[in-house]
Scaffold this active site. Structure first.
Site, short mmCIF file in Angstrom:
data_model
loop_
_atom_site.label_atom_id
_atom_site.label_comp_id
_atom_site.label_asym_id
_atom_site.label_seq_id
_atom_site.Cartn_x
_atom_site.Cartn_y
_atom_site.Cartn_z
N SER A 146 3.23 8.49 -4.45
CA SER A 146 2.79 9.74 -3.83
C SER A 146 2.56 10.85 -4.85
CB SER A 146 3.80 10.21 -2.76
OG SER A 146 3.84 9.30 -1.70
N TYR A 216 -0.72 14.57 2.11
CA TYR A 216 0.01 14.48 3.37
C TYR A 216 0.05 15.75 4.22
CZ TYR A 216 1.69 10.30 1.03
OH TYR A 216 1.75 9.11 0.37
N ARG A 255 -2.44 -1.86 -1.15
CA ARG A 255 -3.57 -0.96 -1.42
C ARG A 255 -3.70 -0.75 -2.92
NH1 ARG A 255 -1.95 4.19 -0.10
NH2 ARG A 255 -2.29 4.83 -2.26
N ASP A 257 -5.33 1.24 -6.08
CA ASP A 257 -5.92 2.54 -6.40
C ASP A 257 -6.74 2.44 -7.68
OD1 ASP A 257 -4.65 3.57 -4.20
OD2 ASP A 257 -3.00 4.45 -5.31
#
Length: 315
Positions: A146, A216, A255, A257
């Site tokens: 994050s 977020y 996922r 990146d």
């Protein structure tokens, strides 16, 4: 008719720096599973004991934890010992993918493109490491997600402060060559021959700063899915995402990146083995572009729940 999944636990919350994101992910997943008729129950591993997890009697669990103690192989090992099938990658793959340094070593070993880097454990190593990598560069704690603790450094005068921020999270710090370009991500589902990437997504954050706030909280970040790139680039992103996922031994879902430089070369940054499932999250976005609803995605992931450590058949 809904498949008989039994009593399903949705592990969420936890005690990592990504706890708040995990709370949102878990609530979304649990609500979606219940809407599909699944007997799903939230279980916060950050506030409830291991004994309570044993007593809960889950037949399988959906891991919606992010970061340490949830995405790093720790809870996966516990579930293996309990014999409870779980979603996502196993102990080794989870641990490897959570460690950006080990991830890079594996990708480089199999010939996948990832930015150059150096590892620093003490402040007196910074100057030489900075020269080795070259400026500008990114300073990262290698075991956080994050974008926590990450700083872009333009020259040596900014390096020490960035190192000290990252060192609050980890004993060793990753210095990574900065790639100027477009930020993209590719969700991946499945295992082995069944691995398939979903449509790539381009992330367009204000000022190119895709930090925690823009991930977020803020609604200022734009997403393009499928990513508006040339067909050959799309094919390459899909190929690299699937190979990067497979090289680490990932399964279930994940996922990858990327940064896409001015010459159209994709560079792998990291692999997420328990990606976010919030309203801002990218895997549901890719799934939607592939024709899957959020609930269908959650069920597809739950379908893959398994224990990865198996005794020999004649044992």
């Amino acid at each position: 008719m809904t498949k008989a999944y039994g009593r399903v636990g949705v592990l969420y919350g936890g005690s990592s720096a990504e706890r708040e994101v995990s709370l949102m992910s878990g609530e979304g997943v649990c609500s979606a599973l219940r809407s599909a008729g699944v007997d799903a129950h939230l279980f916060d591993t950050g506030t409830r004991s291991l004994q309570e997890l044993v007593v809960a009697g889950f037949d399988r669990v959906f891991i919606a934890l992010h970061g340490r103690y949830g995405e790093d192989g720790t809870v996966q090992g516990l579930l293996e010992l309990m014999g409870v099938p779980y979603t996502g990658s196993g102990v080794l793959a989870s641990s490897l993918a959570m460690d950006k340094i080990m991830t890079k070593k594996i990708w480089i070993n199999v010939g996948l493109p990832t930015p150059g880097y150096a590892v620093v454990q003490h402040e007196d190593e910074l100057e030489a490491a900075g020269r080795e990598v070259g400026y500008p560069l990114m300073v990262k704690p290698p075991h956080e997600g994050s974008t926590l603790g990450i700083t872009k450094v333009s020259d040596e005068s900014e390096l020490l402060a960035a190192y000290r921020l990252a060192a609050r999270f980890d004993d060793e710090v990753l210095l990574e060559a900065f790639v100027q370009g477009r930020e993209l991500t590719v969700p991946v589902l499945g295992k082995g021959r069944e691995v398939r990437a979903l449509p790539a997504i381009e992330i367009i954050a204000p000022g190119g700063n895709y930090d925690y706030e823009h991930k977020y909280v803020s609604n200022d970040t734009r997403y393009e899915c499928p990513a508006p790139v040339e067909k050959k680039t799309t094919v390459e992103l899909i190929r690299l995402a699937e190979q990067a996922y497979t090289a680490l031994g990932c399964e279930g879902w994940g996922r990858a990146d990327f940064m896409l430089d001015a010459q159209g070369q994709p560079w792998l940054l990291e692999m997420n083995t328990s990606p976010g499932m919030t309203s801002h999250s990218l895997v549901p976005m890719g799934a939607k572009a592939a024709g899957m609803t959020y609930a269908e995605l959650c069920l597809a992931i739950l379908d893959t729940a398994s224990c990865k450590v198996r005794a020999p058949e004649n044992a």
